[in-house]
Write a protein that holds these residues in place. Structure first.
Motif, PDB file in Angstrom:
ATOM      1  N   VAL A 106       0.845  -1.187   0.000  1.00 15.09           N
ATOM      2  CA  VAL A 106       0.000   0.000   0.000  1.00 15.09           C
ATOM      3  C   VAL A 106       0.885   1.243   0.000  1.00 15.09           C
ATOM      4  CG1 VAL A 106      -1.763   1.308   1.235  1.00 15.09           C
ATOM      5  CG2 VAL A 106      -1.794  -1.192   1.305  1.00 15.09           C
ATOM      6  N   VAL A 121      -4.541  -2.306   8.798  1.00 11.55           N
ATOM      7  CA  VAL A 121      -3.273  -1.971   8.148  1.00 11.55           C
ATOM      8  C   VAL A 121      -2.131  -2.522   8.992  1.00 11.55           C
ATOM      9  CG1 VAL A 121      -1.766  -0.096   7.383  1.00 11.55           C
ATOM     10  CG2 VAL A 121      -4.243   0.124   7.141  1.00 11.55           C
ATOM     11  N   HIS A 133       0.840  -3.324   4.315  1.00 14.40           N
ATOM     12  CA  HIS A 133      -0.222  -4.132   3.718  1.00 14.40           C
ATOM     13  C   HIS A 133      -1.546  -3.784   4.376  1.00 14.40           C
ATOM     14  CE1 HIS A 133       1.521  -6.551   7.056  1.00 14.40           C
ATOM     15  NE2 HIS A 133       0.257  -6.805   7.347  1.00 14.40           N
ATOM     16  N   ALA A 134      -2.623  -4.012   3.674  1.00 15.26           N
ATOM     17  CA  ALA A 134      -3.955  -3.696   4.189  1.00 15.26           C
ATOM     18  C   ALA A 134      -4.919  -4.797   3.780  1.00 15.26           C
ATOM     19  CB  ALA A 134      -4.432  -2.345   3.648  1.00 15.26           C
ATOM     20  N   TYR A 135      -5.889  -5.080   4.651  1.00 18.42           N
ATOM     21  CA  TYR A 135      -6.826  -6.155   4.352  1.00 18.42           C
ATOM     22  C   TYR A 135      -8.184  -5.897   4.990  1.00 18.42           C
ATOM     23  CZ  TYR A 135      -5.511  -7.763   9.051  1.00 18.42           C
ATOM     24  OH  TYR A 135      -5.270  -7.840  10.409  1.00 18.42           O
ATOM     25  N   LEU A 163      -7.191   4.647   4.406  1.00 20.07           N
ATOM     26  CA  LEU A 163      -7.369   3.273   4.864  1.00 20.07           C
ATOM     27  C   LEU A 163      -7.669   3.219   6.357  1.00 20.07           C
ATOM     28  CD1 LEU A 163      -4.466   1.576   2.900  1.00 20.07           C
ATOM     29  CD2 LEU A 163      -6.889   1.056   2.628  1.00 20.07           C
ATOM     30  N   GLU A 164      -6.941   4.020   7.123  1.00 17.80           N
ATOM     31  CA  GLU A 164      -7.130   4.010   8.561  1.00 17.80           C
ATOM     32  C   GLU A 164      -8.492   4.571   8.970  1.00 17.80           C
ATOM     33  OE1 GLU A 164      -3.630   6.112   9.697  1.00 17.80           O
ATOM     34  OE2 GLU A 164      -2.396   4.293   9.810  1.00 17.80           O
ATOM     35  N   ILE A 219     -11.174  -2.028   7.523  1.00 15.97           N
ATOM     36  CA  ILE A 219      -9.852  -2.302   6.961  1.00 15.97           C
ATOM     37  C   ILE A 219      -8.786  -2.224   8.046  1.00 15.97           C
ATOM     38  CG2 ILE A 219      -8.082  -1.461   5.362  1.00 15.97           C
ATOM     39  CD1 ILE A 219     -10.326  -0.580   3.497  1.00 15.97           C
ATOM     40  N   THR A 277       2.404  -3.186   9.040  1.00 19.20           N
ATOM     41  CA  THR A 277       3.683  -2.780   8.445  1.00 19.20           C
ATOM     42  C   THR A 277       4.777  -3.791   8.771  1.00 19.20           C
ATOM     43  OG1 THR A 277       4.333  -1.451  10.380  1.00 19.20           O
ATOM     44  CG2 THR A 277       3.106  -0.331   8.627  1.00 19.20           C
ATOM     45  N   LEU A 285      -2.646   5.790   3.374  1.00 21.94           N
ATOM     46  CA  LEU A 285      -2.818   5.385   4.763  1.00 21.94           C
ATOM     47  C   LEU A 285      -3.938   6.132   5.486  1.00 21.94           C
ATOM     48  CD1 LEU A 285       0.726   4.665   6.215  1.00 21.94           C
ATOM     49  CD2 LEU A 285      -1.141   3.072   5.835  1.00 21.94           C
TER      50      LEU A 285
END
Length: 527
Positions: free
Chosen positions: A251, A267, A498-500, A259-260, A265, A269, A256
């Motif tokens: 990502v 995140v 990475h994010a999921y 996403l946050e 989601i 690192t 960020l």
């Protein structure tokens, strides 16, 4: 010239073999879709022996002798134990029993005897060059007799380029191997591969030999895994946000905050394993002049890029190696940092006078150069900032964006590129050899640098070290000489993000490894 890729699926025989080794193939409900890093997009094959660009899915198809954790410690995968003689001239490996390839063939000492010689004559030959021969002690024990000590042998063994394929399948498919089929012993079998688009994998239901970095010692919880290739980071982000995919393996930092802000989601690192940099083609004017090369490198404002593009996440890059490597600790005077005053002085000394439009000229020729990059939001944004920073010292740059699947072929021509924005991911000092050795001109040596002194230092670093301490010292000397010749400009050292979707999948509490690979993926569950 641009090239068009086309879909290539597994041949019927290999697909049948892969399906045959998936007894749980009826349980397709446990599905997930990941998106690989934009820098991985366009890998042309899953051939770890002959390949020069592999993607993140490679570690899911193949096991390696050993793998590394985030602290760079080594853990057995296909090897369970190993030892080296005091003089470094022999290594003995105990092999894991009960391992089979996806086609049913056994993994044993005979596999290693076949495997090591396959690297000869390939661009990856340096990984096994120090091995003189492989001796079979018994069916599950091999001895490497060395030409010279190689204290880096375990690091090589942990590389995804040393994933071990099935000898039977590899020999049968010849040069088609990795494109029409790929057969390893890893936790997933290859079902289909569409170059530049996606890879579909199925759980290897026979898998029972994960390393001690994985909690799950059996088959993956994910039964069908689709790994998509999306060049544009903004498109990948939108897909995750709207539920089209379950995970982004990489990502960009500028996503960020968005996403946050998404409750669904998560995140994570990992320490960075690579560098953004600018290779400088040393064989094409005006960069045959070291003063112009140095000025170009000093024009890059690393802090501006770190703060404005990456939100201060990561760090400035001032040389070619990630900061965790001992060979990165060079003489501070050789580190490359932003110095526009010195850049302007050097260009004046080289005879390039500032023109009325802010671009320098010499003997009627403008200092207007080609600046290449590959598609992907992050690459294009960095390149645009670099373009402005070069212009600030009087260097005009015309940006050309290439598809990531074809840009390496353009580099191989050797004389059409001048500057480029690139990145690599590799946690070992031998990356200097990969990108600057005279034997690899065009690609991966995009700088087209072939320097006699550098070649001597390269050989000493790669083959002349008896101990780890000697290897560090030799690579440090090689690294320092590369820096002194300004054949590249360092830019930025990222962290891995990475994010999921928390609603769709669950990751283990600790992500193990130098990057998110098979040892973690086997532990991921589908909600």
């Amino acid at each position: 010239m641009r090239f068009t890729t086309k879909s290539l699926l597994l041949s019927g025989s290999i697909l049948a073999a892969a399906m045959a080794f998936g007894p749980g193939a009826t349980a397709w409900a446990q599905e997930a879709t990941f998106v690989m890093a934009s820098n991985d997009v366009g890998a042309p094959s899953y051939d770890p022996i002959r390949g020069t660009k592999l993607n993140a899915a490679t570690s899911l198809i193949y096991d390696r002798m050993v793998i590394q954790d985030a602290d760079q410690s080594f853990h057995g995968q296909l090897a369970t134990e190993w030892e080296s003689t005091a003089d470094g001239m022999a290594w003995t490996f105990k092999l894991r029993p009960g391992v089979t390839f996806h086609d049913g063939e056994p993994f044993n000492a005979a596999t290693i005897v076949w495997w090591v010689p396959q690297f000869a004559g390939t661009e990856n030959a340096f990984m096994t060059d120090a091995i003189e021969s492989v001796e079979v002690i018994d069916d599950l024990t091999v001895k490497f007799v060395m030409k010279n000590p190689d204290p880096n042998l375990l690091s090589n063994m942990a590389s995804i380029f040393m994933g071990i394929p099935s000898p039977k399948a590899y020999d049968a498919m010849g040069t088609d191997y990795g494109v029409t089929g790929a057969v390893g012993s890893g936790p997933f079998t290859l079902q289909s591969f569409t170059i530049g688009q996606e890879t579909v994998l199925a759980s290897n239901e026979a898998y029972a030999w994960a390393s001690n970095l994985s909690e799950n010692q059996g088959p993956p919880h994910i039964k069908t895994l689709t790994v998509r290739e999306i060049p544009e980071d903004s498109t990948a982000f939108l897909e995750l946000r709207t539920g089209g995919v379950d995970m982004l393996l990489s990502v960009p930092t500028d996503f960020l905050p968005q996403l946050e802000a998404e409750d669904s989601i998560a995140v994570g690192t990992l320490p960075g394993t690579g560098i953004f940099y600018i290779p400088i083609n040393t064989t094409v004017a005006p960069f045959t002049d070291i003063k112009v090369r140095e000025a170009t490198a000093l024009a890059v404002n690393q802090k501006e890029i770190l703060d404005n593009l990456f939100g201060g996440i990561g760090s400035e890059a001032n040389n070619f190696l990630i900061s965790s490597l001992l060979a990165a600790d060079v003489d501070p005077a050789l580190n490359i940092s932003h110095n526009p005053d010195r850049a302007n002085e050097l260009l004046e000394e080289a005879g390039w006078a500032m023109g009325s439009d802010g671009v320098r000229e010499k003997d009627g020729t403008r200092l207007q150069v080609a600046l290449w990059t590959q598609n992907g939001t992050e690459f294009k944004r960095v390149t645009e900032v670099v373009q402005a920073q070069l212009k600030a010292v009087g260097i005009g740059a015309d940006i050309t964006v290439f598809d990531s699947a074809t840009i390496n072929d353009q580099y191989r021509k050797g004389n059409e590129h001048q500057l480029a924005v690139r990145s690599y991911s590799w946690a070992n000092a031998d990356i200097i050899d990969w990108f600057f050795a005279g034997s690899r001109l065009g690609y991966p040596n995009v700088s087209m640098w072939n320097d006699p002194k550098a070649e001597v230092l390269n050989k000493t670093a790669m083959t002349g070290s008896r101990t780890w301490e000697e290897r560090v010292a030799n690579f440090k000397a090689y690294h320092e000489y590369v820096l002194s010749q300004f054949v590249f400009a360092p830019i930025y050292q990222p962290v891995q993000i990475h994010a999921y979707s928390k609603d769709n999948i669950t990751l283990p509490e600790t992500v193990r490894g130098t990057r998110l690979q098979s040892q973690t993926v086997v532990d991921i569950t589908v909600n």
